[in-house]
Design an enzyme around this catalytic site. Structure first.
Site, short mmCIF file in Angstrom:
data_model
loop_
_atom_site.label_atom_id
_atom_site.label_comp_id
_atom_site.label_asym_id
_atom_site.label_seq_id
_atom_site.Cartn_x
_atom_site.Cartn_y
_atom_site.Cartn_z
N TRP A 194 0.70 -1.28 0.14
CA TRP A 194 -0.19 -0.24 0.08
C TRP A 194 0.84 1.26 -0.05
O TRP A 194 0.64 2.32 -0.67
CB TRP A 194 -0.90 0.07 1.20
CG TRP A 194 -2.11 -1.25 1.05
CD1 TRP A 194 -2.03 -2.35 1.87
CD2 TRP A 194 -2.72 -1.37 0.27
NE1 TRP A 194 -3.09 -2.93 1.54
CE2 TRP A 194 -3.68 -2.61 0.55
CE3 TRP A 194 -3.35 -0.51 -1.05
CZ2 TRP A 194 -4.67 -3.24 -0.12
CZ3 TRP A 194 -4.64 -1.17 -1.74
CH2 TRP A 194 -5.32 -2.23 -1.37
N ASP A 220 -1.16 6.92 6.28
CA ASP A 220 -2.37 6.11 5.84
C ASP A 220 -2.56 5.03 6.88
O ASP A 220 -1.56 4.27 7.27
CB ASP A 220 -1.73 5.20 4.58
CG ASP A 220 -2.94 4.00 4.13
OD1 ASP A 220 -3.92 3.97 4.93
OD2 ASP A 220 -2.65 3.36 3.21
N LYS A 227 -11.61 -1.72 7.73
CA LYS A 227 -10.74 -2.45 8.71
C LYS A 227 -10.83 -2.29 10.18
O LYS A 227 -11.02 -3.36 10.84
CB LYS A 227 -9.40 -2.15 8.39
CG LYS A 227 -8.54 -2.19 6.91
CD LYS A 227 -8.41 -3.16 6.13
CE LYS A 227 -8.23 -3.14 4.59
NZ LYS A 227 -7.24 -2.34 4.27
C1 LIG Z 1 -7.00 -2.03 2.70
C2 LIG Z 1 -5.86 -0.94 2.61
C3 LIG Z 1 -5.87 0.04 1.49
C4 LIG Z 1 -6.89 0.13 0.46
O1 LIG Z 1 -8.00 0.83 0.68
P1 LIG Z 1 -9.34 0.96 -0.34
O2 LIG Z 1 -10.35 1.20 0.75
O3 LIG Z 1 -9.53 -0.44 -0.88
O4 LIG Z 1 -8.98 1.88 -1.39
C5 LIG Z 1 -4.97 1.04 1.76
N1 LIG Z 1 -4.08 1.24 2.61
C6 LIG Z 1 -4.07 0.32 3.61
C7 LIG Z 1 -2.75 0.19 4.45
C8 LIG Z 1 -4.84 -0.85 3.74
O5 LIG Z 1 -4.77 -1.91 4.49
#
Ligand SMILES: *Cc1c(COP(=O)(O)O)cnc(C)c1O
Length: 367
Positions: free
Chosen positions: A105, A177, A201
């Site tokens: 990511w 993020d 999540k």
């Molecule tokens: C799941 C995840 C994403 C992806 O996010 P989307 O909502 O599917 O665009 C981005 N960064 C991390 C760290 C993730 O675990």
């Protein structure tokens, strides 16, 4: 309440939600607050919805202990859109940013920044050559003291690494993020200019991104890009510029209200630490059998715990036998194989105790 069948859910995302947050939704579904409608069926300009929207925002501020110079944004487009939106808004007028690449990511965030802002996005460090089996060390970071921000991923969902101490960046604000570990513990937001987290999540359903932006960061944002991509518009309109994902925000409200009811993020962290102690305790006792993928113990995640068994056949047997006992979502990420246990906030200490008992039994029978 009911005897409804529920599995023990270790999915990496979308993931389990706290049962009380779902039961509240069940109770309120057909007739929300005496409106005779569900919250999905009400105008997003109506006062009944507005109260939910405001409560989701105020609970976020309360749980994170946000100083008054931060705004909460409720956005759409997933974590992925933020990979583009952040650099698009900030990296203009000669500004640059440094990116720490610690997983899939994090790498996507860096690549997306390059697509929208070219060379303004710089690589601070990457552990890709070591297959992301650890985080970059502080001494490895190439940081520009004049950068607009340093971007990193606080928890690497796929590789199972997590920052315990955030990177040191001097006076340069952090941009993060936190999709897979937002609100897993209390933390000091003051070093952050921007934080974003896809809700699916640790916070609620998909379709919603919870973001936090500092006022000086917001002031740097562009006005000359597509309206929906401007942080300034979403901040000015209190995330009601267009129709927000009302039901996702409603469930976020329920999850945050539940977190508050159990004692806030300090209580959430206590559960998470206990879950990690139980699970890593089992892995460390049986490390020839449950072989960790993360090479640096200090970088092990408390949200996603990844390991491999001695053979791929055993990995598969482990996942299928666990499933027979009501535990699902344990199959490792597709490129990585092995087993991944995602233990987000909604996974209880009891859930982990059940898994650990299964793991001890599985080693006895197969080790
Ligand atoms: C799941 C995840 C994403 C992806 O996010 P989307 O909502 O599917 O665009 C981005 N960064 C991390 C760290 C993730 O675990």
């Amino acid at each position: 309440m009911s005897q409804t069948h529920r599995v023990i859910n270790f999915y990496a995302g979308p993931a389990g939600l706290p049962r009380p947050a779902l039961e509240r939704a069940q109770k309120e579904l057909l007739d929300f607050e005496n409106t005779g409608m569900s919250v999905m069926e009400i105008s997003h300009r109506a006062k009944e919805y507005d109260a939910v929207h405001e409560e989701a925002i105020s609970l976020t501020k309360e749980l994170l202990n946000l100083p008054s110079n931060y705004k909460v944004l409720l956005l759409q487009g997933g974590g992925n859109l933020q990979f583009a939106m952040l650099p698009l808004n900030i990296l203009h007028g000669g500004r640059t940013a440094d990116y720490i690449v610690s997983g899939t990511w994090a790498k996507k965030a860096y690549k997306e920044a390059k697509i929208v802002c070219g060379d303004a996005a710089k690589l601070a460090a990457s552990t890709e050559e070591e297959n992301f089996s650890r985080l970059p060390y502080q001494r490895e970071l190439k940081l520009n003291p004049n950068a607009a921000y340093v971007h990193f991923t606080s928890n690497n969902t796929i590789y199972g690494t997590q920052y315990n101490d955030f990177p040191e960046t001097g006076s340069v604000p952090l941009a993060c993020d936190m999709s897979s570990d937002m609100m897993w513990r209390p933390f000091d937001v003051k070093r952050f200019g921007f934080i974003y987290a896809g809700a699916q999540k640790n916070l609620g359903p998909s379709g919603l991104v919870l973001a936090i932006i500092r006022d000086d960061f917001l002031a740097q944002c562009r006005d000359d890009i597509a309206t929906m991509l401007r942080y300034k518009i979403h901040a000015e309109k209190n995330s009601l510029y267009n129709t927000p994902p009302c039901f996702s925000i409603y469930i976020l409200r329920n999850v945050l209200a539940y977190n508050k009811s159990i004692g806030g993020l300090a209580a959430v962290e206590k559960n998470n630490q206990e879950k990690g102690r139980l699970l890593y305790g089992c892995i460390d006792r049986n490390k020839d059998f449950y072989r960790p993928i993360v090479k640096e113990p200090a970088h092990r995640s408390l949200m996603n715990i990844v390991f491999r068994l001695p053979t791929e056949d055993l990995d598969a047997k482990f996942v299928s036998e666990a499933k027979k006992q009501g535990m699902i979502g344990l199959k490792g990420y597709r490129d990585l194989g092995g087993v991944r246990v995602s233990t987000y906030n909604a996974v209880t200490v009891d859930n982990v105790k059940t898994l650990v008992a299964f793991m001890e039994e599985f080693v006895k029978n197969n080790g």
